[in-house]
Design a protein around this motif. Structure first.
Motif, mmCIF file in Angstrom:
data_model
loop_
_atom_site.group_PDB
_atom_site.id
_atom_site.type_symbol
_atom_site.label_atom_id
_atom_site.label_comp_id
_atom_site.label_asym_id
_atom_site.label_seq_id
_atom_site.Cartn_x
_atom_site.Cartn_y
_atom_site.Cartn_z
ATOM 1 N N GLN A 219 -19.143 74.794 -42.115
ATOM 2 C CA GLN A 219 -19.104 73.936 -40.939
ATOM 3 C C GLN A 219 -17.940 74.340 -40.047
ATOM 4 O OE1 GLN A 219 -18.523 69.816 -41.994
ATOM 5 N NE2 GLN A 219 -17.196 70.308 -43.722
ATOM 6 N N THR A 372 -14.760 68.277 -45.262
ATOM 7 C CA THR A 372 -14.833 67.682 -43.915
ATOM 8 C C THR A 372 -13.522 67.014 -43.536
ATOM 9 O OG1 THR A 372 -17.215 67.339 -44.146
ATOM 10 C CG2 THR A 372 -16.068 66.023 -42.483
ATOM 11 N N LYS A 396 -22.771 72.513 -38.417
ATOM 12 C CA LYS A 396 -22.754 72.445 -39.881
ATOM 13 C C LYS A 396 -24.057 72.927 -40.500
ATOM 14 C CE LYS A 396 -22.074 68.976 -43.572
ATOM 15 N NZ LYS A 396 -21.756 67.546 -43.838
#
Length: 799
Positions: A219, A372, A396
């Motif tokens: 991501q 994240t 992502k």
């Protein structure tokens, strides 16, 4: 892993002694190797305030400054920095100070004006590569204040050894979790206040992963309008304290998060990326790629790369590329955060000799669920330090989401394994503090869910270890094992393992040292001993040419042990080895037959050098005595010994026969062979078939007889016989009479007269005993005379 105490306190409020923390972490499995001050070299530096600053009368580039360093008088210092000015605070090295580079500050005269110290630049303090001017300190500092204290530099770093399975401890957060566990402290995560503005990163950048097996998650965030400049002092100094060289605010943030949370990140210059897509895929064989260290790497098709729409831009998990690096002109940033397959990263980094802090963590595994949070915290810091806007959303691709892992846990079994008697609540509390979730609905079989950062917890036994760590490995009591025998011990004694253990106990009991050698040797070793080429089992992928075949005899390994001991100065060598030898056998399912042998090897002095032992060298009688002792211990009799002609590596070589079977050989290693192994004295060896010995032992029929209760009567006889007549022949002739009172016959002495080289005198001791009474001399003499008469009649001897 370098642990900063200041950084640690961002997570846990630990206020105890540093050594105590190190000791507790050591008991938890993070061994403390060293405690040191990373800025000890700049400890003598003080804060100075420039009160006056005038041009040097004879040099345009020099300034004469009067500096207040907290003393009663101002220091006069000549400075050549272009940015020195009146009213600023600066770091000052006074006369007598030794600089980090080793320079000692002395009184000096520059163009006729005396100088009493030095105003320092960051380069001179080894805080950065900046050397264009002096370091200007904050205005609120007081003159004379210690520089380290004034700048709040770290003074305590713990160097912790982290085992490969504890990847979660390769960050400040990971060690903070362990400290919180050790001292029952609360854990505080960094605050996240990410401000997004406009757009959608998912629409601006597409992520493609060729094979999810090698990259379960990739991501990225996009930042626009960044100003690349040095990071603030607090971040730069923290990075320096753990051995990382500051570069710029954008790059420093990625390194900061790596050490803080354990997640490697990478920042690309978005304007240097081609197209609006990123692909994770393998390299083509022979592809050339230049990494950030400005080295061109030749890649293999097993190496994983990060590609833009046209070309590779980073070596995945290892190092970024020169063609997309952040530079002073960069404005827009793509911030990468990913998870890669550990084995792939490890192979690439090792093959290219390209270790990095990122690869070190990817090789051991990173926390996919933390990914994240780490990326968002990095984006927030980049925005705060560079003025960049964080584009809304995330580009992502996560083809393989994290799968929660649950293991069973049986508390009673845990107690049994650890030898403890802990309450179930103790284990439950331990798991909770470690971040594990416990479902104890079934009191006998819990379900324990492990967090994503504990990749090392793979089975129930790992949970037992966690309980032991929390209890304290050093607190587990030492308990001697029970030594009483069970029915199983009898069963075990009848197995091959039990028999070989018996042989090992015998060897140790006779003063021999056990040798353990590799099962593979070299063709050269076997050729040196004259062993045949036929029957050798070749190794498909040998470690080296010196170990390319399986041994067909145990002698090469034992001789190598002798050579190694001699090289270490040990000249009194008495060793034994129980090992298998291998030969090709087409009739076997594995095409190989294995035979267990027991070997004994002696060289050097018969006894160790300490008084009062005899100092003669080991000879045939020593090795013969060991063989007889072993066979006697196994309740086996030697039925025949005979000379073997033309043995390949023993001369003389004696064949040993028990019953109708040859059980082994013994003799002296040929001097020319022994010399190759650096043995200057005779090397004696015995090599017996342990499998055959076991078969004979297992076929024994146990008989019981009462112990003798009446005393023996002994008589000695001396026999004069030809040297060709064996002592064993005379002994067997006496025993062959089968006299009811004769218990045993032993050779006790041997004498060869100087004038009779072809004749020798042999003395035997005969023991007589009656099972139900004490013998009288008349009864013994009668039996003894029968022996004398029979010997003279049966053998060519004189009494």
């Amino acid at each position: 892993m370098l642990l900063s105490m200041q950084w640690l306190r961002d997570f846990v409020p630990y206020e105890g002694e540093t050594q105590e923390l190190g000791d507790r972490l050591t008991m938890l499995g993070l061994e403390l190797e060293e405690i040191y001050n990373p800025f000890e070299a700049v400890a003598p530096i003080v804060v100075g305030h420039v009160v006056e600053c005038e041009r040097h009368p004879e040099a345009e580039k020099l300034s004469v400054c009067k500096v207040d360093v907290g003393d009663s008088e101002l220091l006069e210092i000549v400075c050549g920095a272009p940015n020195v000015a009146q009213g600023i605070n600066v770091p000052v090295a006074k006369v007598g100070t030794t600089m980090p580079g080793g320079l000692k500050i002395k009184k000096a005269k520059l163009r006729g004006i005396k100088s009493f110290g030095m105003i320092c630049s960051e380069s001179e303090l080894e805080l950065s590569d900046e050397h264009d001017g002096i370091m200007i300190l904050p205005e609120n500092l007081k003159p004379g204040q210690n520089f380290v204290e004034a700048m709040n530099l770290e003074t305590t770093i713990l160097d912790l050894g982290v085992t490969p399975n504890r990847a979660d401890c390769l960050s400040m957060l990971g060690i903070a979790r362990e400290a919180a566990l050790a001292f029952n402290l609360p854990l505080t995560m960094p605050a996240l206040n990410l401000v997004e503005s406009g757009g959608n990163a998912a629409d601006m950048l597409k992520i493609n992963i060729d094979d999810p097996e090698f990259c379960p998650l990739y991501q990225a965030r996009i930042l626009e309008g960044a100003t690349v400049k040095p990071a603030p002092n607090w971040m730069r100094h923290r990075l320096l304290s753990v051995g990382i060289r500051p570069i710029s605010n954008i790059v420093d943030v990625t390194n900061y998060i790596l050490f803080e949370l354990g997640q490697p990140l990478h920042a690309f210059d978005r304007d240097l990326l081609k197209g609006d897509s990123i692909r994770v895929g393998h390299a083509s064989e022979g592809l050339k790629f230049s990494t950030l260290d400005d080295q061109e790497r030749i890649l293999k098709d097993s190496d994983l790369l990060i590609w833009d729409a046209e070309r590779p831009v980073a070596l995945a998990g290892v190092m970024g590329g020169m063609n997309s690096e952040i530079n002073k002109e960069s404005k827009n940033v793509v911030l990468e955060s990913a998870v890669f397959r550990p084995g792939t990263i490890r192979k690439t980094a090792r093959r290219l000799s390209l270790p990095s802090e990122a690869s070190y963590r990817f090789e051991r595994g990173v926390d996919q669920n933390m990914n994240t949070f780490a990326m968002n915290r990095a984006a927030q810091l980049m925005s705060e330090l560079s003025g960049a806007k964080v584009i809304s959303g995330v580009a992502k691709s996560e083809p393989t989401p994290w799968q929660t892992r649950t293991h069973e846990y049986r508390h009673a079994r845990c107690n049994s394994w650890l030898g403890l008697n802990l309450e179930p609540e103790f284990s439950k509390n331990a798991f909770t503090l470690m971040g594990l979730e416990v479902n104890d609905a079934d009191a006998d079989n819990w379900k324990v869910t492990t967090p994503s950062f504990r990749l090392d917890l793979e089975r129930e036994a790992d949970l037992y270890e966690e309980v032991a760590r929390y209890f304290g490995m050093d607190k587990i009591p030492s308990i001697l094992p029970r030594t009483d025998k069970t029915f199983d011990s009898k069963i075990l004694s009848d197995t091959p393992y039990g028999f070989y253990r018996r042989l090992k106990n015998w060897g140790s009991g006779t003063g021999l040292h056990e040798a353990i050698n590799y099962s593979f040797v070299g063709d050269d070793d076997l050729d040196l001993l004259g062993l045949p080429q036929e029957g050798r089992v070749k190794i498909a992928n040998p470690l080296s040419e010196d170990q390319n075949v399986m041994r067909t005899a145990i002698a090469p390994g034992m001789l190598n042990t002798v050579r190694h001991n001699l090289a270490q100065g040990n000249t009194h060598i008495r060793i034994f080895e129980i090992a298998k030898q291998f030969e090709i056998d087409e009739s076997s399912d594995t095409n190989t037959t294995e035979q267990t042998r027991i070997g004994m090897m002696l060289t050097g002095s018969r006894n160790s050098s300490e008084w009062p032992h005899e100092h003669g060298d080991a000879d045939y009688l020593d090795v013969k005595g060991l063989v007889e002792n072993l066979l006697c211990d196994l309740k086996l009799d030697i039925s025949e010994v005979s000379l073997v002609e033309d043995h390949s590596y023993l001369e003389p070589c004696i064949k040993i026969v028990c019953g109708d079977d040859e059980v082994g050989i013994m003799g002296m290693v040929k001097p020319e062979i022994a010399d190759k192994y650096h043995a200057k004295k005779e090397v004696w060896m015995a090599d017996l078939n342990a499998d055959l010995l076991r078969d004979k032992v297992m076929s024994h029929k146990i008989k019981f007889a009462p112990l003798p209760v009446f005393p023996p009567s002994r008589r000695d006889i001396t026999v004069m016989a030809s040297v060709s007549l064996r002592a064993e022949t005379i002994k067997q002739a006496i025993l062959g009479l089968r006299l009811p009172l004769l218990e045993s016959v032993e050779l006790v002495n041997l004498f060869v007269p100087e004038d009779q080289e072809d004749e020798r005198n042999l003395s035997f001791r005969l023991t007589y005993r009656h099972g139900k009474k004490t013998l009288k001399d008349k009864e013994v003499d009668k039996e003894h005379n029968k022996v004398l008469a029979a010997l003279e009649k049966a053998l060519p001897i004189r009494l």
